[in-house]
Design an enzyme around this catalytic site. Sequence first.
Site, PDB file in Angstrom:
ATOM      1  N   SER A  54       0.800  -1.234   0.000  1.00  0.00           N
ATOM      2  CA  SER A  54       0.000   0.000   0.000  1.00  0.00           C
ATOM      3  C   SER A  54       0.838   1.292   0.000  1.00  0.00           C
ATOM      4  O   SER A  54       0.463   2.248  -0.695  1.00  0.00           O
ATOM      5  CB  SER A  54      -1.016  -0.014   1.150  1.00  0.00           C
ATOM      6  OG  SER A  54      -0.375  -0.301   2.369  1.00  0.00           O
ATOM      7  N   ASP A  58      -5.420  -1.254   7.798  1.00  0.00           N
ATOM      8  CA  ASP A  58      -5.181  -2.616   7.300  1.00  0.00           C
ATOM      9  C   ASP A  58      -4.359  -3.415   8.308  1.00  0.00           C
ATOM     10  O   ASP A  58      -3.214  -3.788   8.036  1.00  0.00           O
ATOM     11  CB  ASP A  58      -4.433  -2.492   5.947  1.00  0.00           C
ATOM     12  CG  ASP A  58      -4.127  -3.829   5.327  1.00  0.00           C
ATOM     13  OD1 ASP A  58      -4.834  -4.811   5.630  1.00  0.00           O
ATOM     14  OD2 ASP A  58      -3.162  -3.901   4.534  1.00  0.00           O
TER      15      ASP A  58
HETATM   16  N1  SAM Z   1      -1.074  -2.224   4.271  1.00  0.00           N
HETATM   17  C1  SAM Z   1      -0.027  -3.132   3.801  1.00  0.00           C
HETATM   18  C2  SAM Z   1      -0.225  -3.361   2.310  1.00  0.00           C
HETATM   19  O1  SAM Z   1      -1.386  -3.328   1.820  1.00  0.00           O
HETATM   20  O2  SAM Z   1       0.768  -3.557   1.611  1.00  0.00           O
HETATM   21  C3  SAM Z   1      -0.016  -4.436   4.554  1.00  0.00           C
HETATM   22  C4  SAM Z   1      -0.054  -4.292   6.042  1.00  0.00           C
HETATM   23  S1  SAM Z   1      -0.039  -5.784   6.952  1.00  0.00           S
HETATM   24  C5  SAM Z   1      -1.592  -6.523   6.647  1.00  0.00           C
HETATM   25  C6  SAM Z   1      -0.225  -5.173   8.605  1.00  0.00           C
HETATM   26  C7  SAM Z   1       1.032  -4.511   9.159  1.00  0.00           C
HETATM   27  O3  SAM Z   1       0.702  -3.799  10.355  1.00  0.00           O
HETATM   28  C8  SAM Z   1       2.141  -5.472   9.554  1.00  0.00           C
HETATM   29  O4  SAM Z   1       3.311  -5.115   8.875  1.00  0.00           O
HETATM   30  C9  SAM Z   1       2.305  -5.294  11.067  1.00  0.00           C
HETATM   31  O5  SAM Z   1       3.649  -5.388  11.488  1.00  0.00           O
HETATM   32  C10 SAM Z   1       1.790  -3.884  11.258  1.00  0.00           C
HETATM   33  N2  SAM Z   1       1.225  -3.575  12.590  1.00  0.00           N
HETATM   34  C11 SAM Z   1       0.636  -4.403  13.483  1.00  0.00           C
HETATM   35  N3  SAM Z   1       0.097  -3.687  14.497  1.00  0.00           N
HETATM   36  C12 SAM Z   1       0.325  -2.375  14.226  1.00  0.00           C
HETATM   37  C13 SAM Z   1      -0.035  -1.147  14.852  1.00  0.00           C
HETATM   38  N4  SAM Z   1      -0.748  -1.133  15.992  1.00  0.00           N
HETATM   39  N5  SAM Z   1       0.344   0.017  14.268  1.00  0.00           N
HETATM   40  C14 SAM Z   1       1.050   0.032  13.104  1.00  0.00           C
HETATM   41  N6  SAM Z   1       1.427  -1.108  12.472  1.00  0.00           N
HETATM   42  C15 SAM Z   1       1.058  -2.287  13.013  1.00  0.00           C
END
Ligand code: SAM
Length: 308
Positions: free
Chosen positions: A112, A186
């Site tokens: 993203s 996400d």
């Molecule tokens: N949005 C990305 C994409 O579409 O390419 C994928 C994101 S992935 C599903 C979720 C990410 O959120 C992971 O890399 C994880 O380490 C991170 N994460 C988990 N909890 C979080 C938080 N509270 N705040 C920010 N990042 C977090």
Amino acid sequence: MFSYRHAYHAGNHADVLKHITLIATLQHLMQKDAGLTLIDTHAGVGLYRLDGDFTETGGEARDGVVKLLAKLLPAEKAAATAPLVVAPAIQAYLDLIASYNPSGLLRVYPGSPFVLHHLLRAESRDKLKLFELHPTDSRVLSANIAQLEAGRQIAVARQDGFESLKTLLPPPPSATGSRRAAVLIDPSYEVKTDYGKVSACIQENLKRFATGTYMVWYPVIPRPEAHDLPRRLKTLATQAKRPWLHATLAIGQDPSHGIGDRPGLTASGMFVINPPHTLKGALQAALPQLLEILGRGKGQAQSLDTGG
Ligand code: SAM
């Protein structure tokens, strides 16, 4: 906590649905001149190698972007007996993927942050704010973003995206005086408290900035919290008197899986609050094609619902 690494899943069917929705939404929002604040609360690393260790292990892109490209490459389309007219939202997604793979081979997948970077307009009109909490992934994200030399147009922070969102809303006024923001939420849903955090975050930020466009991705899995999330988001949007759109894509079970194999994720949804009026039509054309190409077994389905 922190066992989730998006690299295993990059380019899978869920990314396809999420990134097609993201692109179609932003392309419409960017038809207006006024600048936008774009916020990605859970950014991941931004760019994924599809020939690297992670994706070889998971191989999930094979049931997502790889399959889509194989069916929709110009040569394949030309050879088909009944040529498929590709839905514009799918075509925009494929064009964006192609721009990061100039050799013509699919080597990298833009997550993203890179999807959003591609859509940013020049003259720093738009700003992009990225949050990633994983210690390693946030370092990799910062390094990947640094290579774009985007300066102050893109900011990366190793902070909790749920908590940080409220510090950015309402967004600062653009040059024309209007305040505009689009937010992608996400999470990995690695911990089940993420579901509650998503609803709480939407509830709080709709109060701070009711006209923002909020895009939430979630997995469709047999867990009460996952089942309830779109219902709760619908209630929150309705209470705030904001329009919403809800799209799901289920590719069905993998017929090659044996009894007792873990099935992996087969379906996911996108819930958008304050969607552009064009998003429904864009997804109405795209979802049946996605299902036709990515559908693989029992349980295939797609749905699109709007309200408000
Ligand atoms: N949005 C990305 C994409 O579409 O390419 C994928 C994101 S992935 C599903 C979720 C990410 O959120 C992971 O890399 C994880 O380490 C991170 N994460 C988990 N909890 C979080 C938080 N509270 N705040 C920010 N990042 C977090």
